[in-house]
Write a protein that holds these residues in place. Structure first.
Motif, PDB file in Angstrom:
ATOM      1  N   TRP A   1       0.825  -1.195   0.000  1.00 38.80           N
ATOM      2  CA  TRP A   1       0.000   0.000   0.000  1.00 38.80           C
ATOM      3  C   TRP A   1       0.866   1.253   0.000  1.00 38.80           C
ATOM      4  O   TRP A   1       2.031   1.222   0.384  1.00 38.80           O
TER       5      TRP A   1
ATOM      6  N   HIS B   1       0.173   5.374   1.048  1.00 44.62           N
ATOM      7  CA  HIS B   1      -0.715   6.420   1.553  1.00 44.62           C
ATOM      8  C   HIS B   1       0.030   7.750   1.592  1.00 44.62           C
ATOM      9  O   HIS B   1       1.269   7.774   1.698  1.00 44.62           O
TER      10      HIS B   1
ATOM     11  N   PRO C   1      -5.273   6.788   1.122  1.00 46.72           N
ATOM     12  CA  PRO C   1      -4.639   6.106  -0.011  1.00 46.72           C
ATOM     13  C   PRO C   1      -4.194   7.086  -1.098  1.00 46.72           C
ATOM     14  O   PRO C   1      -4.896   8.050  -1.411  1.00 46.72           O
ATOM     15  N   HIS C   2      -3.014   6.829  -1.655  1.00 48.19           N
ATOM     16  CA  HIS C   2      -2.514   7.602  -2.791  1.00 48.19           C
ATOM     17  C   HIS C   2      -3.227   7.120  -4.040  1.00 48.19           C
ATOM     18  O   HIS C   2      -3.242   5.926  -4.334  1.00 48.19           O
ATOM     19  N   THR C   3      -3.817   8.041  -4.789  1.00 48.39           N
ATOM     20  CA  THR C   3      -4.624   7.646  -5.937  1.00 48.39           C
ATOM     21  C   THR C   3      -3.975   8.001  -7.270  1.00 48.39           C
ATOM     22  O   THR C   3      -4.530   7.699  -8.324  1.00 48.39           O
TER      23      THR C   3
ATOM     24  N   ARG D   1       2.061   0.759 -13.166  1.00 44.39           N
ATOM     25  CA  ARG D   1       0.650   1.145 -13.250  1.00 44.39           C
ATOM     26  C   ARG D   1      -0.240  -0.071 -13.471  1.00 44.39           C
ATOM     27  O   ARG D   1      -1.393  -0.093 -13.045  1.00 44.39           O
TER      28      ARG D   1
END
Length: 314
Positions: free
Chosen positions: A94, A96, A130-132, A208
């Motif tokens: 994850w 963030h 969360p990093h989007t 990605r």
């Protein structure tokens, strides 16, 4: 002018198994100049830098400073700074982010929990989430650590930023100066060495899509160096590029020989023999080294897929 990276490249020193080891990364935006030990020699309060080093020690968390590519005017402390935390262990990957005004809030983090992959402490203490956006690309540019990082890293970071790639930051230290330019891609935690802009773009496209490019890869920071080399060897052997498909589940032995067990999410297992070798002839391990050295290298001598029975017994 000969540099440590020129010599390493000319001697074809392998990069696999040389990534920095950290299961969790804590990245703190700090513009302006950085010293060799950036946490205590930048515009970040040195007392806070020392406290962060102490808090992170032995927890699996590695703290680093980041800044946007470009000129680094000596403008003092920013009023707002970006902070990221990333856990790189497969199965619990994850990334963030948060924006803070007082960096002392970083000391409210539960570092042992962060090292175990518990994201709640980051979100609760810093108001994170969360990093989007795109994956983060961290290019080592700290010339005070080694001139190669500035000579090769800063132009790469600038070129990537100018090309429109998002998520590009300069970072203080990733180790392995002689593999410059070096970078780390988050959230998956794979480090790369001797990279060029076109390679980074391929790495980004893969990240990605949840895929890993093995070319130029130093390893996954979630593992210690024998595990890094073993996991990359299995990726090559099995032609596996899915980011979270493989985990290092066991390492037996001590230097100079290890037996590393690598598991696939589909149930397959491999036993990988790794030995600790020395890079010869002696060469400068960094541009600032006063004597020549023989850097350690991880050498994979065998990759063997286990039967189901052997895997269960192991």
């Amino acid at each position: 002018m000969s540099t440590c990276s020129t010599v390493s490249r000319d001697l074809a020193e392998p990069v696999a198994g040389t990534a920095p080891a950290a299961r969790t990364w804590l990245l703190v935006e700090q513009p302006g100049p950085w010293g060799a030990k950036a946490l205590t020699s930048s515009h970040l309060d040195p007392a806070l830098g020392r406290a962060l080093e102490t808090a992170a020690k032995g927890t699996g968390v590695r703290v680093a400073l980041i800044r946007r590519p470009g000129r680094h005017a000596d403008c003092g402390a920013p009023t707002r700074r970006r902070v990221y935390a990333a856990h790189t262990a497969p199965g619990n990957v994850w990334l963030h982010g948060a924006t803070i005004t007082d960096p002392r809030r970083l000391l409210e983090l539960d570092f042992p929990a962060l090292g175990r992959g518990d994201r709640r402490t980051f979100d609760t203490a810093l108001g994170g989430g969360p990093h989007t956006g795109d994956p983060l690309v961290l290019v080592c540019t700290n010339g005070k650590r080694d001139r190669c990082c500035a000579l090769l890293g800063r132009p790469l970071a600038a070129e990537l930023a100018a090309s429109g790639a998002e998520g590009v930051w300069e970072v203080t230290h990733l180790g392995g100066h002689r593999f410059s330019p070096t970078l780390l891609v988050l959230p998956y935690g794979y480090a790369y060495g001797r990279v060029e802009a076109h390679t980074v773009k391929a790495v980004l496209r893969g990240a990605r899509e949840g895929r890993i490019l093995v070319e130029g890869c130093r390893g996954n920071s979630a593992w210690e160096r024998p595990g890094q080399a073993a996991e990359l060897a299995v990726r090559t052997e099995a032609a596996e590029d899915t980011a979270e498909a493989l985990s290092v589940v066991r390492t037996d032995g001590t230097a100079p020989r290890w037996e590393v067990t690598v598991a696939h999410t589909d149930g397959r297992h491999w036993r990988v023999a790794v030995t600790h070798g020395a890079s010869l002839p002696p060469r400068p391990e960094s541009c600032g080294a006063s004597v020549l050295g023989s850097p350690a290298r991880m050498e994979v001598t065998a990759v063997r897929e286990l039967t189901v029975t052997a895997a269960l017994a192991g």
